[in-house]
Design a protein around this motif. Structure first.
Motif, PDB file in Angstrom:
ATOM      1  N   ALA A  23       0.845  -1.197   0.000  1.00 10.07           N
ATOM      2  CA  ALA A  23       0.000   0.000   0.000  1.00 10.07           C
ATOM      3  C   ALA A  23       0.876   1.241   0.000  1.00 10.07           C
ATOM      4  CB  ALA A  23      -0.900   0.008   1.233  1.00 10.07           C
ATOM      5  N   GLY A  24       0.423   2.276  -0.688  1.00 11.98           N
ATOM      6  CA  GLY A  24       1.086   3.566  -0.611  1.00 11.98           C
ATOM      7  C   GLY A  24       0.647   4.255   0.663  1.00 11.98           C
ATOM      8  N   ILE A  25       1.333   5.318   1.026  1.00 12.79           N
ATOM      9  CA  ILE A  25       0.994   6.028   2.259  1.00 12.79           C
ATOM     10  C   ILE A  25       1.092   7.525   1.998  1.00 12.79           C
ATOM     11  CG2 ILE A  25       3.358   5.796   3.119  1.00 12.79           C
ATOM     12  CD1 ILE A  25       2.160   5.568   5.945  1.00 12.79           C
ATOM     13  N   VAL A  26       0.108   8.283   2.508  1.00 16.52           N
ATOM     14  CA  VAL A  26       0.078   9.739   2.328  1.00 16.52           C
ATOM     15  C   VAL A  26       0.867  10.374   3.465  1.00 16.52           C
ATOM     16  CG1 VAL A  26      -1.391  11.776   2.197  1.00 16.52           C
ATOM     17  CG2 VAL A  26      -2.161   9.618   1.190  1.00 16.52           C
ATOM     18  N   LEU A  27       1.931  11.115   3.116  1.00 20.21           N
ATOM     19  CA  LEU A  27       2.797  11.730   4.122  1.00 20.21           C
ATOM     20  C   LEU A  27       3.055  13.190   3.784  1.00 20.21           C
ATOM     21  CD1 LEU A  27       5.489   8.922   4.335  1.00 20.21           C
ATOM     22  CD2 LEU A  27       3.751   9.414   6.044  1.00 20.21           C
ATOM     23  N   LYS A  28       3.436  13.946   4.815  1.00 21.93           N
ATOM     24  CA  LYS A  28       3.884  15.328   4.632  1.00 21.93           C
ATOM     25  C   LYS A  28       5.394  15.313   4.409  1.00 21.93           C
ATOM     26  CE  LYS A  28       0.263  17.202   7.516  1.00 21.93           C
ATOM     27  NZ  LYS A  28      -0.095  17.745   8.811  1.00 21.93           N
ATOM     28  N   GLY A  29       5.933  16.423   3.932  1.00 22.65           N
ATOM     29  CA  GLY A  29       7.355  16.506   3.635  1.00 22.65           C
ATOM     30  C   GLY A  29       8.242  16.233   4.833  1.00 22.65           C
ATOM     31  N   SER A  30       7.888  16.792   5.990  1.00 27.50           N
ATOM     32  CA  SER A  30       8.713  16.594   7.182  1.00 27.50           C
ATOM     33  C   SER A  30       8.685  15.137   7.640  1.00 27.50           C
ATOM     34  CB  SER A  30       8.244  17.508   8.317  1.00 27.50           C
ATOM     35  OG  SER A  30       6.906  17.233   8.657  1.00 27.50           O
ATOM     36  N   GLU A  31       7.578  14.431   7.357  1.00 30.56           N
ATOM     37  CA  GLU A  31       7.492  13.013   7.711  1.00 30.56           C
ATOM     38  C   GLU A  31       8.417  12.178   6.830  1.00 30.56           C
ATOM     39  OE1 GLU A  31       2.927  12.666   9.349  1.00 30.56           O
ATOM     40  OE2 GLU A  31       3.247  12.647   7.187  1.00 30.56           O
ATOM     41  N   VAL A  32       8.471  12.508   5.543  1.00 32.94           N
ATOM     42  CA  VAL A  32       9.340  11.776   4.627  1.00 32.94           C
ATOM     43  C   VAL A  32      10.804  11.972   5.009  1.00 32.94           C
ATOM     44  CG1 VAL A  32      10.096  11.536   2.229  1.00 32.94           C
ATOM     45  CG2 VAL A  32       7.683  11.888   2.741  1.00 32.94           C
ATOM     46  N   VAL A  33      11.176  13.188   5.355  1.00 36.50           N
ATOM     47  CA  VAL A  33      12.553  13.466   5.776  1.00 36.50           C
ATOM     48  C   VAL A  33      12.883  12.681   7.044  1.00 36.50           C
ATOM     49  CG1 VAL A  33      14.137  15.266   6.549  1.00 36.50           C
ATOM     50  CG2 VAL A  33      12.576  15.727   4.683  1.00 36.50           C
ATOM     51  N   ALA A  34      11.944  12.627   7.983  1.00 37.00           N
ATOM     52  CA  ALA A  34      12.159  11.860   9.211  1.00 37.00           C
ATOM     53  C   ALA A  34      12.282  10.370   8.900  1.00 37.00           C
ATOM     54  CB  ALA A  34      11.027  12.110  10.195  1.00 37.00           C
ATOM     55  N   LEU A  35      11.511   9.881   7.931  1.00 35.14           N
ATOM     56  CA  LEU A  35      11.601   8.468   7.553  1.00 35.14           C
ATOM     57  C   LEU A  35      12.945   8.152   6.909  1.00 35.14           C
ATOM     58  CD1 LEU A  35       8.035   7.683   6.196  1.00 35.14           C
ATOM     59  CD2 LEU A  35       9.072   6.877   8.303  1.00 35.14           C
ATOM     60  N   ARG A  36      13.491   9.090   6.161  1.00 33.54           N
ATOM     61  CA  ARG A  36      14.822   8.873   5.571  1.00 33.54           C
ATOM     62  C   ARG A  36      15.870   8.681   6.654  1.00 33.54           C
ATOM     63  NH1 ARG A  36      14.404   9.140   0.383  1.00 33.54           N
ATOM     64  NH2 ARG A  36      13.017  10.614  -0.632  1.00 33.54           N
ATOM     65  N   GLN A  37      15.652   9.299   7.814  1.00 35.80           N
ATOM     66  CA  GLN A  37      16.560   9.140   8.959  1.00 35.80           C
ATOM     67  C   GLN A  37      16.141   7.954   9.840  1.00 35.80           C
ATOM     68  OE1 GLN A  37      19.237  11.178   9.396  1.00 35.80           O
ATOM     69  NE2 GLN A  37      18.689  12.162   7.472  1.00 35.80           N
ATOM     70  N   ALA A  38      15.133   7.189   9.397  1.00 38.43           N
ATOM     71  CA  ALA A  38      14.597   6.026  10.119  1.00 38.43           C
ATOM     72  C   ALA A  38      14.108   6.408  11.512  1.00 38.43           C
ATOM     73  CB  ALA A  38      15.636   4.907  10.189  1.00 38.43           C
ATOM     74  N   ARG A  39      13.428   7.532  11.627  1.00 33.71           N
ATOM     75  CA  ARG A  39      12.914   8.012  12.917  1.00 33.71           C
ATOM     76  C   ARG A  39      11.446   7.610  13.077  1.00 33.71           C
ATOM     77  NH1 ARG A  39      16.261  12.309  15.439  1.00 33.71           N
ATOM     78  NH2 ARG A  39      14.345  12.535  16.600  1.00 33.71           N
ATOM     79  N   THR A  40      11.179   6.313  13.072  1.00 34.17           N
ATOM     80  CA  THR A  40       9.806   5.841  13.176  1.00 34.17           C
ATOM     81  C   THR A  40       9.711   4.593  14.045  1.00 34.17           C
ATOM     82  OG1 THR A  40       7.855   5.221  11.910  1.00 34.17           O
ATOM     83  CG2 THR A  40       9.952   4.439  11.084  1.00 34.17           C
ATOM     84  N   ASN A  41       8.513   4.358  14.571  1.00 28.29           N
ATOM     85  CA  ASN A  41       8.256   3.191  15.406  1.00 28.29           C
ATOM     86  C   ASN A  41       6.869   2.654  15.056  1.00 28.29           C
ATOM     87  OD1 ASN A  41       7.998   1.283  17.371  1.00 28.29           O
ATOM     88  ND2 ASN A  41       8.248   2.672  19.092  1.00 28.29           N
TER      89      ASN A  41
END
Length: 152
Positions: A23-41
């Motif tokens: 599935a695709g996911i709708v994200l904001k720009g700051s969320e994508v940048v945080a995901l690039r840094q693997a800042r998710t749980n």
């Protein structure tokens, strides 16, 4: 080739996975940048079908220190998942009638550098199933160590 961002190991322990979907996911720009840094749980995250649309709930995407205060996102906001209507209707039928659960297994960047989620149709494990999983995992680990230490 996909680049993994985060995995939901707890989902594999708590649920028996029956079927997986992308599935695709709708994200904001700051969320994508945080995901690039693997800042998710994804530990306590789950998926619900609300008014015919899929939403990822309780997934935590942290802020970066460099994010401007005006552009900061809500860390545990519900995030919309993108799938075809027929797939969503099929999932809705299985979840409502057969009592299955929808969980996210992992987030990753695909070949086109888009964030995608692996969605799983799962059935909850009982306590004895979890114990069996732990026993099997321990036995596999002991076998691997024995093979490694074997000098023949």
């Amino acid at each position: 080739m996909k680049k993994n961002i985060a995995r939901n190991k707890k989902a594999l322990f708590d649920y028996a996975i029956l079927e997986t979907f992308e599935a695709g996911i709708v994200l904001k720009g700051s969320e994508v940048v945080a995901l690039r840094q693997a800042r998710t749980n994804l530990k306590d995250s789950f998926v619900r079908i609300i008014k015919g649309e899929l939403y990822l709930l309780n997934a935590h995407i942290s802020h970066l220190n460099t994010t401007h205060s005006h552009y900061k996102h809500e860390e545990r906001a519900p995030r919309k998942l993108l799938m075809h209507r027929k797939q969503i209707d099929k999932l809705l039928g299985k979840v409502s009638v057969e009592g299955y659960t929808l969980v996210i297994l992992d987030l990753y960047f695909n070949v086109k550098n888009k964030v995608k989620a692996t969605l799983a149709l799962a059935k909850g494990k009982n306590l004895h199933d979890k114990r069996e999983s732990l026993k099997k995992k321990q036995a596999d680990l002991e076998a691997k160590i024995a093979i490694k230490n074997y000098k023949g």
